[in-house]
Design an enzyme around this catalytic site. Structure first.
Site, PDB file in Angstrom:
ATOM      1  N   HIS A  39       2.987  -0.861  47.010  1.00 42.08           N
ATOM      2  CA  HIS A  39       3.175   0.593  46.839  1.00 42.08           C
ATOM      3  C   HIS A  39       3.979   0.887  45.580  1.00 42.08           C
ATOM      4  O   HIS A  39       5.207   0.944  45.613  1.00 42.08           O
ATOM      5  CB  HIS A  39       3.855   1.185  48.078  1.00 42.08           C
ATOM      6  CG  HIS A  39       3.871   2.676  48.095  1.00 42.08           C
ATOM      7  ND1 HIS A  39       3.741   3.415  49.241  1.00 42.08           N
ATOM      8  CD2 HIS A  39       3.989   3.595  47.094  1.00 42.08           C
ATOM      9  CE1 HIS A  39       3.782   4.705  48.949  1.00 42.08           C
ATOM     10  NE2 HIS A  39       3.951   4.841  47.647  1.00 42.08           N
ATOM     11  N   HIS A 157       0.800   8.690  53.602  1.00 41.45           N
ATOM     12  CA  HIS A 157       2.098   9.296  53.300  1.00 41.45           C
ATOM     13  C   HIS A 157       2.296  10.376  54.356  1.00 41.45           C
ATOM     14  O   HIS A 157       1.632  11.406  54.339  1.00 41.45           O
ATOM     15  CB  HIS A 157       2.027   9.875  51.876  1.00 41.45           C
ATOM     16  CG  HIS A 157       3.140  10.795  51.498  1.00 41.45           C
ATOM     17  ND1 HIS A 157       4.061  10.475  50.530  1.00 41.45           N
ATOM     18  CD2 HIS A 157       3.464  12.024  51.928  1.00 41.45           C
ATOM     19  CE1 HIS A 157       4.917  11.481  50.388  1.00 41.45           C
ATOM     20  NE2 HIS A 157       4.566  12.446  51.221  1.00 41.45           N
ATOM     21  N   ASN A 256      11.121  10.822  48.229  1.00 44.38           N
ATOM     22  CA  ASN A 256      10.411  11.378  49.375  1.00 44.38           C
ATOM     23  C   ASN A 256       9.632  10.279  50.100  1.00 44.38           C
ATOM     24  O   ASN A 256       8.778   9.674  49.474  1.00 44.38           O
ATOM     25  CB  ASN A 256       9.447  12.466  48.893  1.00 44.38           C
ATOM     26  CG  ASN A 256       8.788  13.207  50.038  1.00 44.38           C
ATOM     27  OD1 ASN A 256       9.252  13.138  51.167  1.00 44.38           O
ATOM     28  ND2 ASN A 256       7.698  13.879  49.754  1.00 44.38           N
ATOM     29  N   ASP A 283       7.916   1.749  46.371  1.00 38.71           N
ATOM     30  CA  ASP A 283       7.534   3.123  46.028  1.00 38.71           C
ATOM     31  C   ASP A 283       8.057   3.433  44.618  1.00 38.71           C
ATOM     32  O   ASP A 283       8.505   4.562  44.352  1.00 38.71           O
ATOM     33  CB  ASP A 283       8.040   4.132  47.066  1.00 38.71           C
ATOM     34  CG  ASP A 283       7.242   5.432  47.031  1.00 38.71           C
ATOM     35  OD1 ASP A 283       6.304   5.545  46.214  1.00 38.71           O
ATOM     36  OD2 ASP A 283       7.561   6.338  47.812  1.00 38.71           O
TER      37      ASP A 283
END
Ligand code: DOR
Ligand code: ZN
Ligand code: ZN
Length: 403
Positions: A39, A157, A256, A283
């Site tokens: 990711h 997500h 987030n 991320d």
């Protein structure tokens, strides 16, 4: 044991033979399969002032990664085969292998499904609208059904934007103290529950992105017990940092999902330890210093490739919670199995994608260690236990720590 490499491939595992053209000494270090981050946001095409494929892979090499999986919220998004071809061509010269994820919906607009058959044939390893949820449950259900037929994993997500309603950090005592709008944790948990339910009914393999809450870990643990084809990931910052860090009003701590609370950190660590959470991801989300300057208006996201192993080793291995071998499963073996991509092994005949690690070495992360174009990390000045010494992709050294 010696590992012999020829033309990028492991040719022999042996402890007797000692002759080779080039010898890389690894005394006191641990040799492991190259790390794999399933990711990351490489920002290429279209947002290359934040990162490009080559700089993102430079960051990856410094972090011990030999493969990265890139998310489709580029410009244009990865909803067409030309963009996949562009990425794969540029990645040929990069310091890590790059596996693209295609969008679930065209333009990530949440309405029309992507042409999954064509995108998979072009090289997409999964489908996701990451950066955004697929808001409409019927669209997600249809996407899962289409992906099921193609055996393409769906990566979600989980975020209900109606509950988020403009929130910028975790909703709780800290958002109240700062007087900013909070992101209620139910925004994540309701969609995690929805995705698990849809996966159970469609039979699709669902992978839940960046799990950050205690409740989402529990929902996934229960679903796995029932036999739902669900896997999930979390990131080092969700183990090591809480929303209290936001009291400094610095956007380099905003991402987030947001940093949560101490009980969530403990639940994430427990989820990694008991096998509920399958993969460690970063991320990696580069943004420019200008974009990150304003605490409230800045976009969400932090870089993470350079610090992922060190931060994970600190939280899980140095703390005595798990063995280094288990961490390598989370950071290499499992991502490869979830996405059916090569790697996660040291095997004669396999690619020489390897990393040398010093799991007990203490060091302090500074700006000089960054390979990314961006600087948006909360970990500058942090002392970690566990360091990457050398990264080898296809038999070539892509990163080596200076002695
Ligand atoms: O913090 C985040 N940054 N979360 C996301 O979901 C998207 C990502 C980005 O693309 O910047
Ligand atoms: Zn996301
Ligand atoms: Zn993401």
């Amino acid at each position: 044991m010696n590992v012999y490499v020829e033309n990028g491939v492991i040719t022999e595992l042996d402890s007797t033979r000692t002759q080779a053209d080039t010898v890389l000494e690894a005394d006191g270090l641990v040799l492991a399969p190259g790390l794999v981050d399933m990711h990351v946001h490489l920002r290429d095409p279209g947002l290359t002032y934040k990162e490009d494929i080559l700089t993102g892979c430079e960051a990856a090499a410094r972090g011990g990664f030999t493969s990265v999986v890139c998310m489709p919220n580029t410009n244009p998004p990865i909803d067409n085969t030309d963009t996949i071809r562009y990425i794969l061509e540029k990645a040929e010269h990069a310091k890590a292998r790059v596996y693209p994820v295609c969008t679930i919906t065209r333009g990530m607009k949440g309405t029309e499904l992507s042409d999954f058959a064509a995108l998979k044939a072009a090289g997409a390893v999964a489908a996701s609208d990451d950066g955004k949820p697929v808001a409409n449950a019927a669209v997600m259900q249809a996407g899962m059904e289409a992906c099921y037929k193609l055996d393409l994993p769906v990566v979600s997500h989980c975020e209900d934007l109606d509950i988020i309603a403009g929130g910028i950090i975790n909703k709780g005592a800290v958002s109240e103290a700062l007087g900013v709008k909070g992101m209620d944790r139910t925004s994540e948990d309701t969609i995690t529950a929805r995705e698990v339910t849809l996966a159970e009914s469609t039979g699709t393999r669902i992978h839940i992105c960046h799990v950050s809450t205690e409740t989402s870990v529990a929902l996934i643990r229960d679903a796995k017990k029932r036999g739902v084809q669900v896997t999930c990931e979390s990131a080092p910052h969700y183990m090591l940092l809480t929303d209290k860090e936001l009291l400094r009003r610095d956007a380099n701590w905003r991402m987030n999902p947001p940093l949560r609370e101490q009980r969530d950190c403990e639940a994430i660590i427990e989820g990694f330890c008991d096998g509920t959470i399958d993969a460690m991801i970063t991320d990696h989300a580069p943004h420019s210093p200008e974009e990150k300057a304003d605490f409230e208006k800045a976009p969400n996201g932090i870089i993470g490739l350079e610090t992922s192993f060190a931060a994970s080793c600190t939280a899980l291995v140095a703390s005595g919670r798990m063995s280094l071998a288990r961490l390598i499963e989370l950071m290499s073996v499992n991502p490869c199995r979830i996405l059916s991509i090569p790697g996660g092994e040291i095997r004669v005949g396999g690619p020489a994608d390897l990393v040398l690690l010093a799991p007990e070495e203490r060091w302090t992360f500074t700006e000089a260690d960054i390979g990314s174009k961006s600087r948006n990390t909360p970990f500058l000045g942090t002392e970690f236990t566990g360091r990457v010494h050398c990264t080898i992709k296809g038999g070539e050294i892509t990163w080596q720590l200076k002695k």
